[in-house]
Design a protein around this motif. Sequence first.
Motif, short mmCIF file in Angstrom:
data_model
loop_
_atom_site.label_atom_id
_atom_site.label_comp_id
_atom_site.label_asym_id
_atom_site.label_seq_id
_atom_site.Cartn_x
_atom_site.Cartn_y
_atom_site.Cartn_z
N GLU A 59 0.83 -1.21 0.00
CA GLU A 59 0.00 0.00 0.00
C GLU A 59 0.87 1.26 0.00
OE1 GLU A 59 -2.27 0.71 3.51
OE2 GLU A 59 -3.93 1.52 2.35
N ASP A 60 1.89 1.21 0.81
CA ASP A 60 2.80 2.35 0.93
C ASP A 60 3.49 2.64 -0.39
OD1 ASP A 60 4.67 4.22 1.62
OD2 ASP A 60 5.62 3.05 3.18
N ARG A 61 3.92 1.57 -1.07
CA ARG A 61 4.79 1.75 -2.21
C ARG A 61 4.05 1.83 -3.53
NH1 ARG A 61 8.73 -3.10 -1.82
NH2 ARG A 61 9.46 -2.21 -3.77
N ALA A 62 3.04 1.00 -3.70
CA ALA A 62 2.45 0.88 -5.03
C ALA A 62 1.14 1.64 -5.18
CB ALA A 62 2.23 -0.59 -5.37
N LEU A 63 0.49 1.96 -4.06
CA LEU A 63 -0.78 2.68 -4.16
C LEU A 63 -0.55 4.16 -3.89
CD1 LEU A 63 -3.13 0.04 -2.52
CD2 LEU A 63 -2.60 0.40 -4.93
N MET A 64 -1.42 4.74 -3.12
CA MET A 64 -1.37 6.19 -2.94
C MET A 64 -0.42 6.63 -1.84
SD MET A 64 -3.32 7.41 -5.25
CE MET A 64 -3.83 9.04 -4.76
N GLY A 65 0.31 5.72 -1.28
CA GLY A 65 1.15 6.08 -0.13
C GLY A 65 0.42 5.69 1.14
N THR A 66 1.16 5.68 2.21
CA THR A 66 0.55 5.22 3.44
C THR A 66 -0.21 6.36 4.12
OG1 THR A 66 0.98 4.02 5.48
CG2 THR A 66 2.53 5.74 4.90
N HIS A 67 -0.73 6.06 5.31
CA HIS A 67 -1.62 6.99 5.99
C HIS A 67 -0.86 8.08 6.74
CE1 HIS A 67 -5.07 4.21 5.41
NE2 HIS A 67 -4.07 3.35 5.34
N LEU A 68 -1.53 9.19 6.92
CA LEU A 68 -0.98 10.22 7.79
C LEU A 68 -0.79 9.62 9.18
CD1 LEU A 68 -3.15 13.30 6.77
CD2 LEU A 68 -0.80 12.80 6.10
N GLY A 69 0.31 9.93 9.80
CA GLY A 69 0.55 9.44 11.15
C GLY A 69 1.11 8.04 11.22
N GLY A 110 9.53 3.39 -4.13
CA GLY A 110 8.22 3.24 -4.74
C GLY A 110 7.73 4.56 -5.30
N PRO A 111 6.66 4.51 -6.10
CA PRO A 111 6.07 3.30 -6.68
C PRO A 111 7.07 2.67 -7.66
CG PRO A 111 4.75 5.26 -7.17
CD PRO A 111 6.00 5.72 -6.53
N GLY A 112 6.97 1.34 -7.75
CA GLY A 112 8.02 0.61 -8.45
C GLY A 112 9.29 0.73 -7.63
N PRO A 113 10.33 1.34 -8.10
CA PRO A 113 10.41 1.91 -9.45
C PRO A 113 10.82 0.85 -10.47
CG PRO A 113 12.43 2.37 -8.26
CD PRO A 113 11.54 1.59 -7.32
N ASN A 114 10.32 1.02 -11.67
CA ASN A 114 10.82 0.23 -12.78
C ASN A 114 11.76 1.14 -13.55
OD1 ASN A 114 9.06 -1.80 -11.97
ND2 ASN A 114 7.40 -0.93 -13.20
N PHE A 115 12.97 0.70 -13.70
CA PHE A 115 13.95 1.63 -14.27
C PHE A 115 14.89 0.95 -15.25
CE2 PHE A 115 15.65 0.11 -10.20
CZ PHE A 115 16.92 -0.31 -10.55
N ARG A 116 15.50 1.79 -16.06
CA ARG A 116 16.54 1.31 -16.97
C ARG A 116 17.88 1.84 -16.47
NH1 ARG A 116 14.69 2.55 -21.91
NH2 ARG A 116 15.36 4.70 -21.78
N MET A 117 18.79 0.91 -16.26
CA MET A 117 20.12 1.29 -15.79
C MET A 117 21.07 1.06 -16.96
SD MET A 117 21.36 0.20 -12.03
CE MET A 117 22.79 0.92 -11.25
N ARG A 187 5.91 8.93 1.86
CA ARG A 187 4.98 9.86 1.22
C ARG A 187 3.82 10.29 2.12
NH1 ARG A 187 2.82 7.15 -3.77
NH2 ARG A 187 3.46 5.22 -2.81
N ASN A 188 4.06 10.44 3.37
CA ASN A 188 2.99 10.94 4.24
C ASN A 188 3.52 12.05 5.15
OD1 ASN A 188 4.58 9.36 5.88
ND2 ASN A 188 2.88 8.36 6.92
N GLY A 189 4.49 12.77 4.63
CA GLY A 189 4.95 13.93 5.37
C GLY A 189 6.18 13.71 6.22
N THR A 325 -7.57 10.64 4.06
CA THR A 325 -6.44 10.79 4.96
C THR A 325 -5.19 10.12 4.42
OG1 THR A 325 -7.12 8.84 6.18
CG2 THR A 325 -7.86 10.97 7.03
N SER A 326 -5.33 9.46 3.28
CA SER A 326 -4.13 8.87 2.69
C SER A 326 -3.32 9.96 2.02
CB SER A 326 -4.51 7.82 1.64
OG SER A 326 -5.16 6.75 2.27
N ALA A 327 -2.04 9.79 2.10
CA ALA A 327 -1.18 10.78 1.46
C ALA A 327 -1.31 10.64 -0.04
CB ALA A 327 0.26 10.56 1.87
N ALA A 328 -1.46 11.74 -0.70
CA ALA A 328 -1.61 11.71 -2.14
C ALA A 328 -0.26 11.55 -2.81
CB ALA A 328 -2.28 12.99 -2.62
#
Lengths: 329, 362
Positions: A59-69, A110-117, A187-189, A325-328
């Motif tokens: 949830e923290d990495r792939a969705l909208m980020g984790t919750h405030l607090g 996160g999210p991902g990351p999918n990257f080219r090195m 990503r929640n401050g 309340t989820s971090a955007a």
Amino acid sequence: MRHANRVKTVGCLMFLAALAAPSLRGTPVFAQGGGGAAASGATCDMSGEWSARSREDYEDRALMGTHLGDYTGMPINDAARLYGHTWDASILSLTTQQGIPHPGQYFMRGPGPNFRMSKVLDEKTQEVVGYSVIGMWGRADRMIWTDGRPHPPDFVESTWSGFSTGTCERGMLKVVTDHYKFGYHRRNGIPASVKAKATEYFVRHGDTMTHVQFTEDPVYLEEPLVRTTDFEINRNQNVGAPGLGFETVDEIATWPKGYVPHFALGTIPDEFAHNWGIPYEATQGGKETLYPEYLQKLKKMMAEQPKPAAAPAPKPAAAKPATKTSAAK
Amino acid sequence: MKRNLFERSSARRVVGALAAAAIGVCVAAGPAAAQLNPSYKKYSASQIAKIFDNGDIHVLPVQGNIYMIVAGDVNVVAQVGDDGILLVDTGKKELAEKLIETIRLRFENKPIRFIINTSVRPEHTGGNETVVKFIRNRGLGSGGGTGGDGGGNNTFRLIAHETTSNRMNGLLPGETEAPADALPTSTFFTEKKKIYFNNEPIEIISAPAANTDGDLMVFFRGSDVIASGDVFRTDSYPVIDAKRGGTVQGTLDALNRILDITVPEFNEQGGTRIIPGHGRLCNESDVDDYRNWMTIIKYRVEDMVKKGMTLDQVKAAKPSLDFDGVFAGNAPYIEAAYQDLTTIAKAAPAAKAAPSRGGKTK
């Protein structure tokens, strides 16, 4: 608590990782080695299209980020806690904030990351002088110099990706980064200061790679933040599809000029603790909460807290919808 | 031929991402780079070594015509071209000789035609006298003045806000007169003054009641660089000199003015560069952070003032705790905010209150 075991076992993981990659052991530093290493191909070659395995902290990495607090697993201090308590995700509606990519203190998580090195070669000598890493969220493309150049003085610009130099150590690509812009560790401050420095290890095992990042931040962390993230080669991936960066738009018409969204001092972000039935204190991070000894304290707090008659049962993280309340971002 | 968008954007991104790196290497490898430039061959090795790094003085090429000269803990800005040199501030008195030496070596003895003082503070005007004497010794007289003395080719001007000039002339209470060579020769009191030098338009923008009542910012429109003076710095909270007419709101207004001008190149970095009075080279997001934090601290103090808290109580509540590890000098800023909000700002419209949220409040 999700990171606690990882923190304790990172050293072992790295040791085992090095052992598990016998073909990479003892390779010299490329580029700096006068070209011999690069010519033989026996280097810390991390190039490729890499996809993240976002199976933990989903949830923290792939969705909208984790919750405030939710500061669990974060060795933060009081200053970071206060920043997080009063951080309002609405700040991302400011035109000066809309175009910010994920900063280097966080973007490997996160999210991902999918990257080219990709190897970066000296045009004349064809020596490997570094790696470009393209694909972090928001195109905070980074460059890792492996040609032995020094880090710049303090008075030059900071960037989202920072200034990185790499060396090959025991088959691992060790990367040291500074000159970050002010960013965040989560990503929640949870803030990450310009004084943060990161030491990363890219450990390749054929088509998989473990990335270990130790982030020191004397402003906001009580001890280094340690994260490990796994990646696998994805030959069908092509990151860096056409993109022109973020376009900033007018989102809020009613804010007066110079207004900065925030929550007032004294705000206690306890929704996360309440919704998940965790003692509030245990959600507030700090180095004490990272270690196994804290489990005894947590059990005691759990036993002493009132039975949550009104507390809703936790929902599976992956199915939990983003709330206000989820971090955007 | 239609160019592939990705190729273009990718290339620009790589350039952007490497900007700091390139600048850093330019500084770190200054002497070596200088040896590659034929125009430096006339200098000895020791002189070349001083071109980019002269002890306490470092010269950082920024973009266009602009160089950031790090003089100890103060930044001096040089705009350099065929017309000569324009300096924004002259740094501290004790480094002035070294500053002149560096400028002379680095910029091939070009004449200094303009000095602009962004503030009355000694770390920005302290080198005036030494630099002006150097200019005079080269045979350039001071022309200008608010009357518009043409001056011809053999002149230089020292520009400041009228209030700064009044303070440096000892005309305002508590001020002492500066040496004659240190005094401004051209002043203004309106929103901005415009000049054209080295093939680019330059806006000298007044920042009313910011750190002092005579602060200026300089926007080099062609080079896309702002010399902000002390209204923006990366080493400390704003140093509000209330006795000289400085206010917190004036400083915030100045920061917002900078953000009105700046345009980032890509994803909030690159583009317009800002050279702060003290600290590292910056772009829009750095100013944005600073504006946001100083505004939030003001909001917090404002909430406390509304509750009737005393200054000691406000300080004890640590309204800047989350930024104190980044900047020095929190107490004076909090004091200035408190004084502003309990006196001057009472007549101003109240800022929007922080929205309530689901969480509890103590």
